[in-house]
Design a protein around this motif. Structure first.
Motif, mmCIF file in Angstrom:
data_model
loop_
_atom_site.group_PDB
_atom_site.id
_atom_site.type_symbol
_atom_site.label_atom_id
_atom_site.label_comp_id
_atom_site.label_asym_id
_atom_site.label_seq_id
_atom_site.Cartn_x
_atom_site.Cartn_y
_atom_site.Cartn_z
ATOM 1 N N GLN A 148 9.165 -18.400 17.174
ATOM 2 C CA GLN A 148 7.982 -19.062 17.711
ATOM 3 C C GLN A 148 7.604 -20.268 16.861
ATOM 4 O O GLN A 148 7.545 -20.192 15.641
ATOM 5 N N MET A 149 7.346 -21.380 17.525
ATOM 6 C CA MET A 149 7.017 -22.629 16.848
ATOM 7 C C MET A 149 5.739 -23.198 17.454
ATOM 8 O O MET A 149 5.595 -23.245 18.681
ATOM 9 N N VAL A 150 4.808 -23.607 16.597
ATOM 10 C CA VAL A 150 3.562 -24.200 17.084
ATOM 11 C C VAL A 150 3.829 -25.634 17.532
ATOM 12 O O VAL A 150 4.401 -26.434 16.790
ATOM 13 N N CYS A 151 3.416 -25.940 18.744
ATOM 14 C CA CYS A 151 3.601 -27.293 19.288
ATOM 15 C C CYS A 151 2.263 -27.851 19.763
ATOM 16 O O CYS A 151 1.314 -27.109 20.016
ATOM 17 N N ILE A 152 2.212 -29.160 19.874
ATOM 18 C CA ILE A 152 1.067 -29.833 20.461
ATOM 19 C C ILE A 152 1.581 -30.771 21.547
ATOM 20 O O ILE A 152 2.748 -31.150 21.551
ATOM 21 N N ASP A 153 0.700 -31.098 22.468
ATOM 22 C CA ASP A 153 1.066 -32.046 23.519
ATOM 23 C C ASP A 153 0.674 -33.450 23.072
ATOM 24 O O ASP A 153 -0.504 -33.819 23.108
ATOM 25 N N GLU A 154 1.653 -34.218 22.636
ATOM 26 C CA GLU A 154 1.361 -35.585 22.199
ATOM 27 C C GLU A 154 0.926 -36.470 23.361
ATOM 28 O O GLU A 154 0.459 -37.583 23.157
ATOM 29 N N TYR A 175 -4.831 -25.164 25.455
ATOM 30 C CA TYR A 175 -4.405 -26.564 25.482
ATOM 31 C C TYR A 175 -5.247 -27.397 24.522
ATOM 32 O O TYR A 175 -6.450 -27.196 24.421
ATOM 33 N N PRO A 176 -4.659 -28.361 23.777
ATOM 34 C CA PRO A 176 -3.290 -28.897 23.853
ATOM 35 C C PRO A 176 -2.300 -28.253 22.871
ATOM 36 O O PRO A 176 -1.280 -28.845 22.549
#
Length: 243
Positions: free
Chosen positions: A111-117, A98-99
């Motif tokens: 697969q896609m890299v995501c972040i928690d805004e 995380y995040p």
């Protein structure tokens, strides 16, 4: 339990949208996970996780996955202190990533890299930059490497779980928890390996687990079941504090 448990606003990481975004790492503050009572584990984590958490198997989406129990009741994490400190030596990789997170996207499930805004440590003013001239900075490279290794290990774990299912080793976990105050409740919707069925495997099947290194995973899982009692003790400690 969903794969994005404590991710409030996951979005795809973009060099254009997040070119000025900076991050202040969570450090020792894990309050984002305080309402999560279980997290997915990769098999390679079993040896360390088994010392502190019960490892069971649960339905995650359309698949069965190994999880570490962090609490015995809904929205209960017995390992996050009020200050955010994690009250165990080993912290599951699911939490440590995380995040950042990898998520499937598109018809081909790429697969896609995501972040928690929704993570408060993201901003455009203070912290470490994610990009430098559209190239990942060291802190982002480290996160991407972690995600890549996590995905590689979890792919191996999926094959392990499929083998357990193919050999019919997973059975419903029939466990009743006796609380210090006399209350009793059952753990429902969870699976565990039946050791009797494990011992009935053919020599070829047992050798398959041994050669892959997964036989150790199996016995770490079985040994970890004794940690359920320690969760009960932790609940009793919380009750005393609340009282």
């Amino acid at each position: 339990m969903a794969n994005l448990l404590f991710y409030k606003k996951p979005v795809a990481l973009s060099t254009s949208v997040h070119k000025d975004t900076k991050i202040t790492p969570p450090g020792d503050d894990y309050r984002f996970a305080r309402s999560t009572n279980s997290v997915i584990l990769a098999g390679v984590e079993f040896s360390e996780a088994a010392k502190e958490y019960p490892i069971v198997f649960a339905q995650v989406g359309e698949a069965i996955a190994p999880v570490a129990l962090l609490g015995l009741r809904n929205e209960e994490n017995l390992f996050v202190h009020e200050s955010g400190h994690w009250k165990a030596r080993y912290i599951p990789a699911f939490v440590r990533r995380y995040p950042f997170v990898l998520a499937e996207a598109g018809e081909l499930n790429q697969q896609m890299v995501c972040i928690d805004e929704g993570y408060t440590g993201f901003n455009d003013e203070a912290g470490d930059a994610l990009f430098d001239n559209e190239q990942p900075t060291p802190i982002l490279k480290q996160a991407l490497d972690f995600l890549e290794e996590y995905q590689r290990q979890y792919t191996r774990t999926e094959a392990f779980v499929k083998r357990l299912q193919d050999y019919g080793l997973l059975v419903s976990l029939n466990a009743k928890v006796d609380m210090a105050d006399g209350q009793q409740f059952a753990l429902q919707g969870l699976l565990a390996v039946d050791e009797k069925l494990l011992l009935q495997l053919s020599d070829e099947q047992a050798l398959e687990f041994f050669r892959s290194g997964e036989l150790a995973w199996l016995y770490c899982h079985l040994t970890s079941m004794g940690c359920i009692a320690s969760l009960v003790d932790k609940i009793a400690e919380v009750v005393k504090v609340d009282f």
